[in-house]
Write an enzyme that holds these catalytic residues in place. Sequence first.
Site, PDB file in Angstrom:
ATOM      1  N   HIS A  17       0.870  -1.197   0.000  1.00  0.00           N
ATOM      2  CA  HIS A  17       0.000   0.000   0.000  1.00  0.00           C
ATOM      3  C   HIS A  17       0.893   1.229   0.000  1.00  0.00           C
ATOM      4  CE1 HIS A  17      -3.865   2.028   1.769  1.00  0.00           C
ATOM      5  NE2 HIS A  17      -3.165   2.872   1.022  1.00  0.00           N
ATOM      6  N   HIS A  19       1.279   4.794  -2.399  1.00  0.00           N
ATOM      7  CA  HIS A  19       0.930   5.663  -3.537  1.00  0.00           C
ATOM      8  C   HIS A  19       2.232   6.321  -3.972  1.00  0.00           C
ATOM      9  CE1 HIS A  19      -3.432   5.437  -2.549  1.00  0.00           C
ATOM     10  NE2 HIS A  19      -2.962   5.260  -1.335  1.00  0.00           N
ATOM     11  N   HIS A 197      -9.551   1.004  -1.367  1.00  0.00           N
ATOM     12  CA  HIS A 197      -9.540   1.626  -0.048  1.00  0.00           C
ATOM     13  C   HIS A 197     -10.960   1.511   0.509  1.00  0.00           C
ATOM     14  CE1 HIS A 197      -5.769   3.264  -1.384  1.00  0.00           C
ATOM     15  NE2 HIS A 197      -5.620   4.044  -0.334  1.00  0.00           N
ATOM     16  N   GLU A 200     -11.293   3.296   5.696  1.00  0.00           N
ATOM     17  CA  GLU A 200     -10.255   4.226   6.183  1.00  0.00           C
ATOM     18  C   GLU A 200     -10.979   5.312   6.985  1.00  0.00           C
ATOM     19  OE1 GLU A 200      -8.208   6.430   3.105  1.00  0.00           O
ATOM     20  OE2 GLU A 200      -6.583   7.029   4.459  1.00  0.00           O
ATOM     21  N   ASP A 278       1.646   4.042   2.893  1.00  0.00           N
ATOM     22  CA  ASP A 278       0.622   4.872   2.239  1.00  0.00           C
ATOM     23  C   ASP A 278       1.269   6.018   1.436  1.00  0.00           C
ATOM     24  OD1 ASP A 278      -1.998   5.405   1.526  1.00  0.00           O
ATOM     25  OD2 ASP A 278      -2.650   6.053   3.507  1.00  0.00           O
ATOM     26  N   ASP A 279       1.617   7.101   2.114  1.00  0.00           N
ATOM     27  CA  ASP A 279       2.205   8.278   1.451  1.00  0.00           C
ATOM     28  C   ASP A 279       3.372   8.760   2.308  1.00  0.00           C
ATOM     29  OD1 ASP A 279       0.036   8.894  -0.704  1.00  0.00           O
ATOM     30  OD2 ASP A 279      -1.080   8.573   1.155  1.00  0.00           O
TER      31      ASP A 279
HETATM   32  N1  ADE Z   1      -4.532   8.726  -2.072  1.00  0.00           N
HETATM   33  C1  ADE Z   1      -3.317   8.768  -1.551  1.00  0.00           C
HETATM   34  N2  ADE Z   1      -3.346   8.388  -0.269  1.00  0.00           N
HETATM   35  C2  ADE Z   1      -4.628   8.065   0.019  1.00  0.00           C
HETATM   36  C3  ADE Z   1      -5.298   7.592   1.169  1.00  0.00           C
HETATM   37  N3  ADE Z   1      -4.677   7.353   2.313  1.00  0.00           N
HETATM   38  N4  ADE Z   1      -6.625   7.392   1.099  1.00  0.00           N
HETATM   39  C4  ADE Z   1      -7.281   7.625  -0.033  1.00  0.00           C
HETATM   40  N5  ADE Z   1      -6.690   8.073  -1.134  1.00  0.00           N
HETATM   41  C5  ADE Z   1      -5.374   8.282  -1.124  1.00  0.00           C
HETATM   42 ZN    ZN Z   2      -3.814   4.741   0.455  1.00  0.00          ZN
END
Ligand code: ADE
Ligand code: ZN
Length: 337
Positions: A17, A19, A197, A200, A278-279
């Site tokens: 996971h 991005h 997703h 969340e 995630d990011d």
């Molecule tokens: N795009 C990038 N990170 C995300 C996240 N945590 N939830 C939904 N969309 C995303």
């Molecule tokens: Zn994500």
Amino acid sequence: MSDLSAFIRGLPKAELHLHIEGSLEPELMFELSRRNGVAIPFRSVEEVRAAYAFGNLQDFLDIYYQGAAVLLTERDFHDMGMAYFRRVAADGVRHVELFFDPQTHTDRGVPFAVAADGLLGAMAEAGRDLGITSSLILCFLRHLDEDAAFATLKAAEPYLDRIVGVGLDSSEVGHPPSKFARVFAAAGERGLKRVAHAGEEGPPAYVWEALDLLHVDRIDHGNRALEDPALVKRLAAEGLTLTVCPLSNLKLCGVSDLRQHPLKRMLDLGLRPTVNSDDPAYFGGYVGENYVQIANALDLSRADLVTLARNSFQGSFLPPDQAAAHIAALEAYAAAN
Ligand code: ADE
Ligand code: ZN
């Protein structure tokens, strides 16, 4: 480095996971802004980092889409990809299934092929030079409509032999999985894996929809599934992998403290969570840091950490023999450390 931290960095793992646009560090954002003559509303790297205080998912997404505007050329996507792979080579990452958001780029006039070719080039280089395998997952932006998702699937047609699956990301609440049932069915007909997703910020009903209407192979996040015992039972019975992102949940205020994070409860309930970033450029840590911080907060044992890493290979879309080889290597590492 503490003993636990060293153990975690050496533990073979997959990241499921991630991005790739969320790995764009402020330094590279500035470099690309200069290289491409694209203005960004910040004067320094410090100012960018100071802006990374989010109250919820949408606060983050607004800044994340703004940051992605500096990506214009194949080389930009390649450089962003390689920066990520070089960084996670130090975290014991052996395999990555990375998300990209083609619509974020095509809507700015950057062709699908520019993003895809740049990323695929970096992925090939990471395989050759770093020994990290990877595959690409195309995410549909759920705040956009079904037609736009179908147009994206069409643009991806020449690349479908190099894309392992489709995903669903962006603003969750108000954009249920049901909105994308037909495009996910079309993706399934083309032999693509499916992830989404769900849970969340959205309710357990969205996780049910992801299972029943999108026929997903994994759930991204899934935290709110724990509110529904029947759903927990279903996820456990089906052995579905959850791609959990502790530092993301903290930074987006899904939990107020990592000590309240549901990861340990997921393990205790017989679910199959994995740990992911995630990011990472936005949430304060790559995958290794996510393992370290959640292990400290929840007092996870080495056996728990090995389970999480094993889940990452079991839940991957690697061919079974390759997943088994990674699992054998991680068991050998655990026995020796
Ligand atoms: N795009 C990038 N990170 C995300 C996240 N945590 N939830 C939904 N969309 C995303
Ligand atoms: Zn994500």
